[in-house]
Design a protein around this motif. Structure first.
Motif, PDB file in Angstrom:
ATOM      1  N   PHE A  29       0.578  -1.288  -0.132  1.00 29.90           N
ATOM      2  CA  PHE A  29       0.182  -0.057   0.409  1.00 29.90           C
ATOM      3  C   PHE A  29       1.231   0.849  -0.386  1.00 29.90           C
ATOM      4  O   PHE A  29       0.435   2.492   0.143  1.00 29.90           O
ATOM      5  CB  PHE A  29      -0.843  -0.144   1.202  1.00 29.90           C
ATOM      6  CG  PHE A  29      -1.836  -1.150   1.000  1.00 29.90           C
ATOM      7  CD1 PHE A  29      -2.992  -0.797   0.255  1.00 29.90           C
ATOM      8  CD2 PHE A  29      -1.968  -2.351   2.530  1.00 29.90           C
ATOM      9  CE1 PHE A  29      -4.211  -2.337   0.122  1.00 29.90           C
ATOM     10  CE2 PHE A  29      -2.162  -3.277   1.701  1.00 29.90           C
ATOM     11  CZ  PHE A  29      -3.838  -3.870   1.008  1.00 29.90           C
ATOM     12  N   LEU A  30       2.143   1.570  -0.778  1.00 28.78           N
ATOM     13  CA  LEU A  30       3.138   2.251  -0.567  1.00 28.78           C
ATOM     14  C   LEU A  30       2.298   3.387  -1.251  1.00 28.78           C
ATOM     15  O   LEU A  30       2.659   4.753  -0.665  1.00 28.78           O
ATOM     16  CB  LEU A  30       4.476   1.956  -0.565  1.00 28.78           C
ATOM     17  CG  LEU A  30       5.521   0.573   0.168  1.00 28.78           C
ATOM     18  CD1 LEU A  30       6.921   0.788  -0.704  1.00 28.78           C
ATOM     19  CD2 LEU A  30       5.430   1.668   1.377  1.00 28.78           C
ATOM     20  N   PRO A  31       1.688   3.168  -2.471  1.00 24.48           N
ATOM     21  CA  PRO A  31       1.776   4.123  -3.734  1.00 24.48           C
ATOM     22  C   PRO A  31       0.282   4.715  -2.416  1.00 24.48           C
ATOM     23  O   PRO A  31      -0.356   6.627  -2.442  1.00 24.48           O
ATOM     24  CB  PRO A  31       0.896   3.983  -4.294  1.00 24.48           C
ATOM     25  CG  PRO A  31       1.785   2.314  -4.726  1.00 24.48           C
ATOM     26  CD  PRO A  31       2.211   1.959  -3.428  1.00 24.48           C
TER      27      PRO A  31
ATOM     28  N   ALA B 240       1.960   6.919  -0.112  1.00 24.03           N
ATOM     29  CA  ALA B 240       1.849   8.505   0.094  1.00 24.03           C
ATOM     30  C   ALA B 240       0.516   9.440  -0.527  1.00 24.03           C
ATOM     31  O   ALA B 240       0.607  10.221  -0.561  1.00 24.03           O
ATOM     32  CB  ALA B 240       2.422   7.906  -1.461  1.00 24.03           C
ATOM     33  N   ALA B 241      -0.878   8.474  -1.936  1.00 27.94           N
ATOM     34  CA  ALA B 241      -1.058   9.462  -2.345  1.00 27.94           C
ATOM     35  C   ALA B 241      -2.125  10.117  -0.549  1.00 27.94           C
ATOM     36  O   ALA B 241      -2.497  11.579  -0.738  1.00 27.94           O
ATOM     37  CB  ALA B 241      -2.253   8.784  -3.217  1.00 27.94           C
ATOM     38  N   TYR B 242      -2.617   9.494   0.630  1.00 23.71           N
ATOM     39  CA  TYR B 242      -3.684   9.781   1.585  1.00 23.71           C
ATOM     40  C   TYR B 242      -2.571  10.575   2.479  1.00 23.71           C
ATOM     41  O   TYR B 242      -2.983  10.368   4.078  1.00 23.71           O
ATOM     42  CB  TYR B 242      -4.377   8.848   1.391  1.00 23.71           C
ATOM     43  CG  TYR B 242      -5.535   8.340   0.592  1.00 23.71           C
ATOM     44  CD1 TYR B 242      -6.215   9.168   0.016  1.00 23.71           C
ATOM     45  CD2 TYR B 242      -4.750   6.607   0.310  1.00 23.71           C
ATOM     46  CE1 TYR B 242      -6.959   8.808  -0.237  1.00 23.71           C
ATOM     47  CE2 TYR B 242      -6.014   6.386  -0.952  1.00 23.71           C
ATOM     48  CZ  TYR B 242      -6.892   7.364  -0.782  1.00 23.71           C
ATOM     49  OH  TYR B 242      -7.826   7.207  -1.790  1.00 23.71           O
TER      50      TYR B 242
END
Length: 526
Positions: free
Chosen positions: A203-205, A208-210
């Motif tokens: 869930f790294l993306p 970063a997005a949240y």
């Protein structure tokens, strides 16, 4: 007895001769080391006194025999230490070389009842503890050999000195068992941290997005602090016996000096040095006693993985799948679409079909075909390796060995062409040897999906199972992939089981299996 304990006991039985050799050599090492130090102390003190007494005494002093004995004991200690390590570690390595595949095979074919991080900690750290337990079996012989030799040599000073040394050693052992707590390993804390990492990495993306990095790091930092505290407690626990040993040793040596102040200096030096070695010999004994509980706990945790009941064999009916009271033939010309609403259990059904979960978990499924399947799963998992590594997973070592390098390479490129990924891979700097990173991070979602599809196409199987094979692809690529899969099926005479919500690949199928709301309800109730 559990399956794991029976298997592990059999492994130890088959390595018994090597473990006995290691124990005998360990006892010999301790005896040689104790005698060597005692003789060295007597020799040095005697030589010093002879030198101080004058030339005539010094000429009469026989230094050849003690020197030869010292050299012989040093050589014997080195040789026996070598064979102790060789035999002990060879036995441990051979046993673990069989245990690890046995464990992995049982874990891989049964649903995990622990988290991935906990399973990883057990398969690595706990199995490592079992290796240490096998090697530590020689600690008892080492300690007993050193203690017996030491008490015998101290008797040469006087029986009283031997009694004082024995009393000191007994006091040390008694205090260690009462005062020193059982050491901890930090394995539960390490398992929790690993599990968090396993959960976080995919869930790294999203993190970063949240902007969730601070929250995630706070959680990981807290778990890391817990692990650090456990490791510090372990270090403090392990250091306590050292201080206790030094304290009791100092008191014992002082008492020997006070009671033998008028003894001959060479014999007093022998007694003091041998007493010191005797206390050092208790180190392996105390360590073995302290680790006994740790080894038992590690064995119990590994046993939980090894004792998971295997999935019972399902009824087989040739090429027929029996579901919901109906038969579906999965022969070479079969093109079966599994249809149903999202969450109705389509993926669960195909996982049971290929043996990834018990058939009892799928209500309505009563018999499975006796066929070889090739799967392209929905989540498109990839290895942390090269393109070639990910594709060759589809072939067994025997199948790879049967191919020439040229024919194997041609098969791989043909599978990439069928998945419409050949042009992309050919354009990569290293081609099939291109490293794609952890989880295929250097590839797009569609490329990972097609790489998994190519792997499934490469595997020789009677039925190809595709779970959302064109998810994430544009319409043009989807049409090209669907056409290539159809050509592959006709060329290889394979059956097809398809799960897809998209109309493009559905045209490949000529029969349907519907998983409806009734299945979903019964699955949740069950």
């Amino acid at each position: 007895m559990s399956a794991f304990k029976a298997y592990f006991a059999d492994l130890k039985r088959r390595q018994r001769s090597s473990l006995i050799v290691a124990s005998v050599c360990a006892a010999g090492v301790s005896i040689a080391a104790t005698t060597l130090l005692g003789l060295s102390g007597w020799f040095l003190a005697g030589a010093a006194i002879a030198g101080a007494a004058g030339g005539a005494v010094m000429m009469a002093f026989n230094y050849l025999l003690p020197s030869a004995a010292i050299r012989g004991l040093a050589i014997a200690r080195t040789v026996m230490r070598y064979f102790e390590r060789l035999s002990g570690h060879t036995a441990a390595f051979r046993a673990l070389a069989e245990l690890r595949p046995w464990l992995y095979e049982r874990v891989s074919r049964t649903p995990l009842r622990v988290s991935q991080g906990e399973a990883s900690a057990r398969l690595v750290q706990d199995v490592g503890q079992l290796e240490n337990a096998l090697v530590a079996q020689s600690h008892w012989a080492s300690a007993l050999g050193g203690l017996i030799a030491a008490l015998f040599l101290i008797t040469l000073l006087s029986p009283v000195a031997s009694i004082i040394a024995a009393a000191g050693i007994g006091t040390l052992i008694g205090l260690s068992r009462r005062v020193v707590p059982t050491p901890t390993t930090g394995l539960p804390e390490l398992g929790a941290l690993k599990n968090s990492m396993h959960e976080t990495l995919p869930f790294l993306p999203d993190i970063a997005a949240y902007r969730l990095s601070e929250r995630v790091m706070a959680r990981l930092t807290e778990q890391e602090a817990t692990l650090l505290a456990a490791r510090e407690a372990q270090a403090r626990t392990e250091s306590l016996p050292v201080g206790l040993n030094l304290g009791v040793l100092a008191a014992t040596l002082s008492l020997i000096v006070l009671t033998h102040a008028h003894a001959a200096m060479p014999m007093l030096a022998l007694g003091l040095l041998v007493t010191t070695v005797a206390f050092e010999a208790t180190g392996p004994l105390l360590k073995a006693m302290a680790q006994k509980r740790l080894f038992a706990e590690a064995e119990a945790r590994v046993a939980e993985l090894g004792d998971v009941e295997a999935v019972p064999p399902a009824p087989r009916t040739g090429s027929v799948l029996r579901f919901g009271g109906q038969d579906y033939d999965l022969g070479p010309q079969a093109r079966l679409l599994i249809r149903g609403a999202s969450g109705s259990g389509k993926t669960r059904l195909i996982e049971a079909l290929i043996g990834l979960r018990p058939m009892e978990e799928v209500p309505g499924l009563t018999a499975l075909p006796d066929l070889r399947f090739s799967l392209s799963p929905q989540d498109a998992p990839t290895l942390n390796g090269t393109i070639g590594d990910n594709l060759l997973m589809a072939l067994s070592p025997q199948e790879i060995a049967a191919e020439t390098p040229e024919s194997l390479t041609a098969r791989v490129w043909a599978a990439l062409e069928a998945a419409k990924l050949k042009t992309r891979v050919a354009a990569m700097p290293k081609g099939l040897h291109q490293w794609i990173g952890d989880g295929g991070v250097t590839l797009s979602g569609g490329e990972r999906k097609r790489l998994c599809l190519a792997r499934a196409l490469l595997r020789p199987a009677e039925v190809l199972v595709l779970d959302e094979p064109t998810e994430g692809l544009d319409a043009v690529t989807e049409a090209a992939v669907t056409e290539a899969v159809e050509a592959h099926l006709k060329r290889n005479g394979q059956g097809l089981i398809l799960v897809s919500h998209r109309s493009g690949p559905r045209r490949l199928c000529n029969q349907e299996l519907v998983v409806d709301a009734a299945f979903q309800i019964s699955r949740h109730v069950g």
